[in-house]
Write a protein that holds these residues in place. Structure first.
Motif, PDB file in Angstrom:
ATOM      1  N   TRP A  27      19.876  -0.378 -69.163  1.00 17.81           N
ATOM      2  CA  TRP A  27      19.166  -0.210 -68.202  1.00 17.81           C
ATOM      3  C   TRP A  27      17.589  -1.358 -68.094  1.00 17.81           C
ATOM      4  CZ3 TRP A  27      15.331   4.789 -66.580  1.00 17.81           C
ATOM      5  CH2 TRP A  27      14.612   4.815 -65.454  1.00 17.81           C
ATOM      6  N   ARG A  40      20.454   4.422 -61.850  1.00 18.12           N
ATOM      7  CA  ARG A  40      20.537   6.342 -61.553  1.00 18.12           C
ATOM      8  C   ARG A  40      21.491   6.131 -62.832  1.00 18.12           C
ATOM      9  NH1 ARG A  40      23.711   7.654 -56.226  1.00 18.12           N
ATOM     10  NH2 ARG A  40      25.246   6.130 -56.895  1.00 18.12           N
ATOM     11  N   TYR A  41      22.514   5.581 -63.285  1.00 20.39           N
ATOM     12  CA  TYR A  41      23.086   5.974 -64.023  1.00 20.39           C
ATOM     13  C   TYR A  41      23.077   6.100 -65.528  1.00 20.39           C
ATOM     14  CZ  TYR A  41      26.738   5.212 -60.695  1.00 20.39           C
ATOM     15  OH  TYR A  41      27.467   5.138 -59.077  1.00 20.39           O
ATOM     16  N   THR A  44      20.428   8.676 -66.081  1.00 14.93           N
ATOM     17  CA  THR A  44      21.092   9.876 -66.245  1.00 14.93           C
ATOM     18  C   THR A  44      21.082  10.213 -67.667  1.00 14.93           C
ATOM     19  OG1 THR A  44      21.551   9.993 -63.892  1.00 14.93           O
ATOM     20  CG2 THR A  44      22.497  11.590 -65.615  1.00 14.93           C
ATOM     21  N   TYR A  91      26.419  12.775 -64.292  1.00 18.09           N
ATOM     22  CA  TYR A  91      26.523  11.895 -64.327  1.00 18.09           C
ATOM     23  C   TYR A  91      28.786  11.404 -64.538  1.00 18.09           C
ATOM     24  CZ  TYR A  91      27.693   7.523 -66.638  1.00 18.09           C
ATOM     25  OH  TYR A  91      27.765   6.155 -66.854  1.00 18.09           O
TER      26      TYR A  91
END
Length: 253
Positions: A27, A40-41, A44, A91
């Motif tokens: 990230w 957001r992936y 999560t 996810y």
């Protein structure tokens, strides 16, 4: 026995903590090719192992266990599952891109499973087994959703996305199926396993199903750059596409 369960819990803390590093690193590093952070992936994924690490920390410190008529309820474990299993489904949904209604339905069924399992722990006798049956029936519906409904309602993404989705989906279905088996064999069910062995097996399953899921997802993060080709399609259009091309279901790779 208590010392053994504590040791397994601390191993869970270490494994889940280590599993939180890859998504956070990915990230913060971003994608050098596209400049996309895919926040957001990765958030999560980090949430899955991060929450699990906190839950195992609570269990290692002996916090959150409540005595009930059916036996001891490790509240931290069931709160962990109540939060992290929907995140894992989320996810999969972010990859597959089904309609919001379908994804919400799958998560709702998952909540029923966890709630049913919790209720089965705190009760005893026939009622406990009946509640376990409710949770098991809900789980069968969830498996159908993961194997059939979710892929069929998904948009036609690229081969790489389909491959990563298929791997993560299969990890989830295979490993999650073992949880009710352990529940039956553990003190919550037939009592064939000791509490220490139950903790050991749950730690192992949690590590493989969560850390393993996260590692595979991060390793397949290049697939995220291929998402969006079908994002302009609404749910109805995707359903029509699926109907015209039944062989293009996601996760068949």
């Amino acid at each position: 026995m208590l010392a053994d369960t504590t040791i397994w819990a601390w191993l869970g803390v270490l494994a889940m903590g280590a599993g939180t590093v890859p998504p956070l690193w990915a990230w913060l590093s971003g994608s050098p090719e596209t400049g996309e952070s895919h926040a957001r992936y990765y958030a999560t994924l980090a949430g899955v192992t991060g929450v699990a690490a906190l839950a195992y920390l609570a269990m290692a410190l002996g916090l959150g266990t409540v005595a009930t008529p059916g036996g001891d309820l490790p509240v931290a474990r069931y709160l962990d599952w109540l939060i992290t299993t929907p995140l894992l489904l989320l996810y999969l949904g972010l990859l597959a891109r089904p309609s919001r209604g379908l994804l919400a339905g799958l998560i709702a069924v998952d909540v029923v499973i966890i709630a049913g399992g919790t209720a089965a722990v705190v009760t005893a006798g026939t009622l406990s087994w009946a509640l376990f049956g409710v949770a098991a029936t809900a789980y069968a519906a969830l498996v159908y959703g993961l194997l059939v409904a979710l892929p069929r309602s998904a948009s036609a993404e690229g081969d790489r996305v389909r491959a990563v989705f298929g791997t993560l989906r299969n990890i989830t279905v295979v490993l999650w199926t073992l949880y009710p088996v352990v529940w039956v064999l553990a003190p919550t069910g037939l009592g064939l396993l000791t509490a220490s062995t139950e903790m050991l097996v749950f730690v192992y399953l949690d590590v493989v199903s969560k850390v393993g899921f996260v590692v595979v997802a991060v390793a397949g993060a290049d697939a995220l750059d291929g998402l969006g080709a079908g994002s302009g399609l609404d749910a109805a259009a995707r359903d029509a596409l699926d109907a015209d091309e039944p062989g293009a279901s996601l996760g068949d790779d």
